[in-house]
Design a protein around this motif. Structure first.
Motif, PDB file in Angstrom:
ATOM      1  N   ARG A  71      42.685  42.229  46.842  1.00 29.66           N
ATOM      2  CA  ARG A  71      44.061  42.978  47.149  1.00 29.66           C
ATOM      3  C   ARG A  71      43.230  44.423  47.413  1.00 29.66           C
ATOM      4  O   ARG A  71      43.614  45.066  48.233  1.00 29.66           O
ATOM      5  CB  ARG A  71      44.719  43.117  45.915  1.00 29.66           C
ATOM      6  N   MET A  72      42.322  44.936  46.439  1.00 26.52           N
ATOM      7  CA  MET A  72      41.508  46.162  46.506  1.00 26.52           C
ATOM      8  C   MET A  72      40.653  46.154  48.200  1.00 26.52           C
ATOM      9  O   MET A  72      40.788  47.125  48.647  1.00 26.52           O
ATOM     10  CB  MET A  72      40.509  46.464  45.595  1.00 26.52           C
ATOM     11  N   LEU A  73      40.008  45.202  48.234  1.00 30.56           N
ATOM     12  CA  LEU A  73      39.123  45.141  49.670  1.00 30.56           C
ATOM     13  C   LEU A  73      39.845  45.235  50.760  1.00 30.56           C
ATOM     14  O   LEU A  73      39.565  45.882  51.736  1.00 30.56           O
ATOM     15  CB  LEU A  73      38.266  43.803  49.426  1.00 30.56           C
ATOM     16  N   ASN A  74      40.974  44.459  50.571  1.00 28.61           N
ATOM     17  CA  ASN A  74      41.929  44.669  51.725  1.00 28.61           C
ATOM     18  C   ASN A  74      42.491  46.091  51.988  1.00 28.61           C
ATOM     19  O   ASN A  74      42.500  46.365  52.981  1.00 28.61           O
ATOM     20  CB  ASN A  74      43.272  43.652  51.630  1.00 28.61           C
ATOM     21  N   ASN A  75      42.877  46.604  51.055  1.00 24.80           N
ATOM     22  CA  ASN A  75      43.381  48.099  51.206  1.00 24.80           C
ATOM     23  C   ASN A  75      42.276  49.179  51.694  1.00 24.80           C
ATOM     24  O   ASN A  75      42.512  49.762  52.522  1.00 24.80           O
ATOM     25  CB  ASN A  75      43.965  48.470  49.911  1.00 24.80           C
ATOM     26  N   LEU A  76      40.938  48.952  50.848  1.00 26.79           N
ATOM     27  CA  LEU A  76      39.759  49.587  51.447  1.00 26.79           C
ATOM     28  C   LEU A  76      39.505  49.278  53.038  1.00 26.79           C
ATOM     29  O   LEU A  76      39.176  50.262  53.807  1.00 26.79           O
ATOM     30  CB  LEU A  76      38.536  49.184  50.784  1.00 26.79           C
ATOM     31  N   VAL A  77      39.499  48.053  53.515  1.00 24.44           N
ATOM     32  CA  VAL A  77      39.584  47.738  54.852  1.00 24.44           C
ATOM     33  C   VAL A  77      40.341  48.537  55.957  1.00 24.44           C
ATOM     34  O   VAL A  77      39.914  49.106  56.619  1.00 24.44           O
ATOM     35  CB  VAL A  77      39.385  46.308  55.271  1.00 24.44           C
ATOM     36  N   HIS A  78      41.589  48.542  55.499  1.00 24.47           N
ATOM     37  CA  HIS A  78      42.888  49.266  56.235  1.00 24.47           C
ATOM     38  C   HIS A  78      42.393  50.633  56.120  1.00 24.47           C
ATOM     39  O   HIS A  78      42.524  51.294  57.170  1.00 24.47           O
ATOM     40  CB  HIS A  78      44.163  49.109  55.675  1.00 24.47           C
ATOM     41  N   GLY A  79      41.759  51.325  55.137  1.00 28.31           N
ATOM     42  CA  GLY A  79      41.612  52.633  55.109  1.00 28.31           C
ATOM     43  C   GLY A  79      40.260  53.149  56.022  1.00 28.31           C
ATOM     44  O   GLY A  79      40.536  54.167  56.602  1.00 28.31           O
ATOM     45  N   LEU A  80      39.348  52.260  55.902  1.00 29.63           N
ATOM     46  CA  LEU A  80      38.223  52.584  56.582  1.00 29.63           C
ATOM     47  C   LEU A  80      38.396  52.526  57.996  1.00 29.63           C
ATOM     48  O   LEU A  80      37.722  52.999  58.978  1.00 29.63           O
ATOM     49  CB  LEU A  80      36.878  51.433  56.225  1.00 29.63           C
ATOM     50  N   ARG A  81      39.263  51.360  58.528  1.00 29.47           N
ATOM     51  CA  ARG A  81      39.607  51.298  60.058  1.00 29.47           C
ATOM     52  C   ARG A  81      40.343  52.602  60.631  1.00 29.47           C
ATOM     53  O   ARG A  81      40.338  52.560  61.852  1.00 29.47           O
ATOM     54  CB  ARG A  81      40.663  50.194  60.127  1.00 29.47           C
ATOM     55  N   CYS A  82      40.814  53.529  59.765  1.00 28.12           N
ATOM     56  CA  CYS A  82      41.431  54.881  60.301  1.00 28.12           C
ATOM     57  C   CYS A  82      40.048  55.631  60.838  1.00 28.12           C
ATOM     58  O   CYS A  82      40.159  56.437  61.689  1.00 28.12           O
ATOM     59  CB  CYS A  82      41.879  55.528  59.150  1.00 28.12           C
ATOM     60  N   TYR A  83      38.644  55.331  60.373  1.00 30.25           N
ATOM     61  CA  TYR A  83      37.766  56.114  60.829  1.00 30.25           C
ATOM     62  C   TYR A  83      36.490  55.337  61.519  1.00 30.25           C
ATOM     63  O   TYR A  83      35.685  55.647  62.078  1.00 30.25           O
ATOM     64  CB  TYR A  83      37.119  56.626  59.638  1.00 30.25           C
TER      65      TYR A  83
END
Length: 291
Positions: A71-83
């Motif tokens: 769940r955490m890794l999914n959210n981190l991936v989504h955040g990193l994809r902003c950059y």
């Protein structure tokens, strides 16, 4: 600073694999583009990952460890994809490699890869042939270890540039198109060194013992539990009995993946069949030193 690709993993104490992960992605993408979730805020992890982006989290044992982790890794991936255009996500003992025959490094390869897709490298498990491979692993794994077996379970959709959900374990996503490039591999390192395997499994068994529930009650990989472990030396002795396959043309595996591709029930995820192919291959010389 490049914004083509970042690499993300979560680790607790696994220094051997973390060193390999940092060497591989640090050299390929730059340490400033590597993100390490330090489960338990281990001092050794923080020291080894210096120069990377380190995210410290509590390390309390929990029966739903894998569920919380992804769940955490999914959210981190989504955040990193902003950059970043692409985000490579996976366990610390999994490394995405471009075939050296392509003449490209990982960063150049991804720079030429169109976004808004999910790439699925072909999974190969590095195995330690303890009967013939006696040299210790020092700076690199491929060289002292040259043998692999097909690992469909580790053909993971792990290079993400689309807004998709990743399933627990990283084995499936909600992307409806299979993209398995011929030059892309995922090397799984769990069995690359006998002594390391024993040490890591002892530590993981200790974690599940602290959780205090059995395999059926926990959202933790079955392989973390002592009752599913088996006899360590027997596992490695068995590698010598795997049939040696000629050559290294694995296009037929990707074709089978594509033929069986489809929805994973009504979960919203997609997958392909993952049979046990058996056999082993000796890696061509061009892979020596790649990881």
């Amino acid at each position: 600073m490049q914004t083509v690709a970042a690499a993300l993993t979560m680790v607790r104490d696994d220094a051997f694999f973390l060193k390999a992960w940092l060497r591989h992605y640090g050299e390929a993408l730059g340490r400033e583009n590597c993100y390490v979730v330090n489960h338990g805020r281990g001092a050794e992890v923080a020291e080894l990952a210096e120069g990377c982006n380190i995210i410290g989290i509590p390390g309390d044992p929990h029966p739903n460890f894998d569920m919380k982790r992804w769940r955490m890794l999914n959210n981190l991936v989504h955040g990193l994809r902003c950059y970043y255009t692409h985000v490579i996500v996976g366990d610390v003992d999994e490394l995405v490699v471009v075939d050296p025959a392509s003449g490209k490094g990982l960063l150049d390869y991804l720079a030429e890869t169109r976004p808004r897709r999910v790439l699925t490298p072909l999974g190969l498990e590095v195995i330690h042939r303890i009967d013939i491979e006696h040299d210790p692993i020092t700076d690199h794994i491929l060289g002292p270890r040259r043998h692999v077996r097909l690992a469909p379970h580790y053909s993971k959709p792990c290079v993400i540039s689309a807004g998709v959900k990743i399933a627990r374990g990283g084995h499936f996503t909600q992307h409806d198109t299979l993209i398995a490039p011929e030059d892309l591999y995922l090397f799984h390192l769990k069995f690359c060194d006998f002594e390391t395997y024993v040490s890591v499994m002892n530590a993981r068994n200790q974690v599940t013992e602290e959780v205090g529930v059995g395999v059926k009650e926990a959202a933790i990989g079955r392989h973390w539990f002592a009752e599913a472990r088996g006899a360590d030396r027997a596992v490695f002795d068995g590698f010598a009995r795997l049939e040696m396959k000629e050559g290294f043309d694995l296009g037929w595996v990707r074709k089978r993946m594509a033929r069986s591709w489809g929805p994973r029930g009504d979960t919203g995820f997609y997958n392909f069949q993952r049979p046990d192919y058996g056999g082993q291959y000796r890696l061509p010389e061009r892979f020596v030193g790649v990881i």
